[in-house]
Design a protein around this motif. Structure first.
Motif, PDB file in Angstrom:
ATOM      1  N   PHE A 135      -3.075   0.857  -7.658  1.00 57.17           N
ATOM      2  CA  PHE A 135      -3.897   0.164  -6.662  1.00 57.17           C
ATOM      3  C   PHE A 135      -4.236  -1.251  -7.101  1.00 57.17           C
ATOM      4  N   GLU A 136      -4.545  -1.428  -8.385  1.00 53.30           N
ATOM      5  CA  GLU A 136      -4.894  -2.769  -8.859  1.00 53.30           C
ATOM      6  C   GLU A 136      -3.715  -3.732  -8.731  1.00 53.30           C
ATOM      7  N   ASP A 173       0.795  -1.221   0.000  1.00 51.13           N
ATOM      8  CA  ASP A 173       0.000   0.000   0.000  1.00 51.13           C
ATOM      9  C   ASP A 173       0.831   1.276   0.000  1.00 51.13           C
ATOM     10  N   PRO A 199      -5.302   4.653  -9.474  1.00 52.86           N
ATOM     11  CA  PRO A 199      -6.078   3.450  -9.802  1.00 52.86           C
ATOM     12  C   PRO A 199      -5.279   2.289 -10.389  1.00 52.86           C
ATOM     13  N   ARG A 248      -3.543  -4.481  -5.036  1.00 46.44           N
ATOM     14  CA  ARG A 248      -4.661  -5.371  -4.693  1.00 46.44           C
ATOM     15  C   ARG A 248      -4.318  -6.822  -5.020  1.00 46.44           C
ATOM     16  N   TRP A 251     -10.565  -2.962   1.286  1.00 43.79           N
ATOM     17  CA  TRP A 251     -10.262  -1.532   1.275  1.00 43.79           C
ATOM     18  C   TRP A 251      -9.830  -1.104  -0.117  1.00 43.79           C
ATOM     19  N   SER A 252      -9.812   0.195  -0.336  1.00 45.74           N
ATOM     20  CA  SER A 252      -9.336   0.745  -1.613  1.00 45.74           C
ATOM     21  C   SER A 252      -8.594   2.046  -1.328  1.00 45.74           C
ATOM     22  N   TRP A 253      -7.857   2.528  -2.314  1.00 48.01           N
ATOM     23  CA  TRP A 253      -7.066   3.744  -2.133  1.00 48.01           C
ATOM     24  C   TRP A 253      -7.862   5.019  -2.449  1.00 48.01           C
ATOM     25  N   ASP A 265     -10.336 -11.419  -1.567  1.00 43.71           N
ATOM     26  CA  ASP A 265     -10.115 -10.041  -1.991  1.00 43.71           C
ATOM     27  C   ASP A 265      -9.983  -9.155  -0.759  1.00 43.71           C
TER      28      ASP A 265
END
Length: 313
Positions: free
Chosen positions: A287-288, A61, A284, A291, A278-280, A275
């Motif tokens: 982040f993937e 992250d 994008p 993830r 959470w997300s950033w 999965d």
């Protein structure tokens, strides 16, 4: 009890092999196959910098390449996982980095660095003035435990470790609630420092037993006990604090532990992984990637839980 089938296990390994990082594959093979600690350390080495600290996105992250205490904590946890020896060059180098970056006055290491902001990162890893107040002894108390674990009491590293632990314990004993991550750091302290219990009791104001009781209360208070909300967002669940059936929190949480294990089994995808919750909200594309890496990390960590509680066929 719905156990994880051997076919699902194979799917998990296929995912980690094809889409995860080499580090998670090495950890997976070490814990569930014929992998060696040497292979794990070979993969860890790619994240270590010349100053002995770790960076380079080992914590997916935040992608800061430079060394940071938080990235070094992530590496230290893996070194503990494989039982790395104090004489390993990687460990010695890491200890040197921790000695050089400790704030002796506060007993802390900086949890977030200003340079984080220059690279893709989740919003909680963003540096701003005064941000350390949000983190306190996460991960400092565990970093201090590393120093004691891998050093002699008389060494500079051991001395810094005990000073930091003393300050962290004073902080803990005055708290009525605490963030889940900081709680976990203290739980790890208790586990790591147990062989040094007599020294702990002699050096510090509180006994290890009283400290253990305090952190158990905070952990029980922090965990979400409403099963109906467990799948809604980023929750602190019982297994976020427990790693084996003999853990003292198992008795406190009772049937919630098994229900948490059952949830892990139910939530496993057809690919044999989980999965993230959470997300950033930014970066994008990066982040993937993060993830995907996190799916591998979650797989290793949750399989360790499932194995410890007898959920693997």
């Amino acid at each position: 009890m719905n156990k994880i089938s051997k076919s699902k296990f194979k799917k998990t390994k296929t995912f980690i092999t094809s889409k995860g990082r080499e580090l998670e594959l090495a950890r997976f093979e070490f814990s569930f196959g014929n992998g060696s600690k040497e292979n794990v350390m070979t993969q860890l080495k790619t994240y270590q910098n010349e100053d002995g600290g770790f960076g380079n996105g080992i914590e997916p992250d935040f992608w800061l390449p430079n060394s940071s205490p938080m990235a070094t904590w992530a590496a230290g946890q893996i070194l503990m996982e494989i039982g790395a020896d104090a004489n390993e060059p990687m460990v010695k180098s890491m200890i040197s980095y921790l000695i050089n970056t400790n704030d002796i006055e506060t007993g802390m290491w900086n949890s977030v660095l200003p340079e984080n902001n220059d690279y893709p990162h989740a919003p909680w890893w963003h540096w701003q003035e005064g941000v350390q107040e949000n983190w306190m002894f996460n991960p400092s108390v565990e970093l201090a435990a590393f120093l004691v674990h891998w050093s002699s009491e008389q060494s500079k590293a051991g001395e810094i470790g005990w000073i930091s632990i003393g300050k962290a314990i004073n902080h803990l004993m005055n708290k009525t609630e605490m963030d889940r991550h900081e709680i976990n750091n203290y739980l790890q302290l208790i586990k790591i420092i147990k062989p040094n219990e007599s020294t702990f009791n002699t050096k510090l104001q509180y006994s290890l037993n009283s400290v253990s009781k305090k952190i158990m209360v905070l952990a029980e208070q922090c965990a979400d006990k409403d099963i109906s909300t467990w799948t809604k967002g980023y929750k602190a669940l019982p297994l976020d604090f427990i790693d084996n059936p003999k853990h003292p929190l198992c008795e406190r949480f009772g049937p919630l532990v098994e229900q948490n294990l059952d949830l892990y089994v139910e939530q496993m995808s057809e690919e044999g992984i989980w999965d993230i919750s959470w997300s950033w909200g930014s970066y994008p594309e990066e982040f993937e990637v993060a993830r995907r890496y996190w799916k591998g990390i979650l797989a290793v960590n949750r399989y360790k839980h499932l194995k410890a509680f007898g959920y693997l066929e």
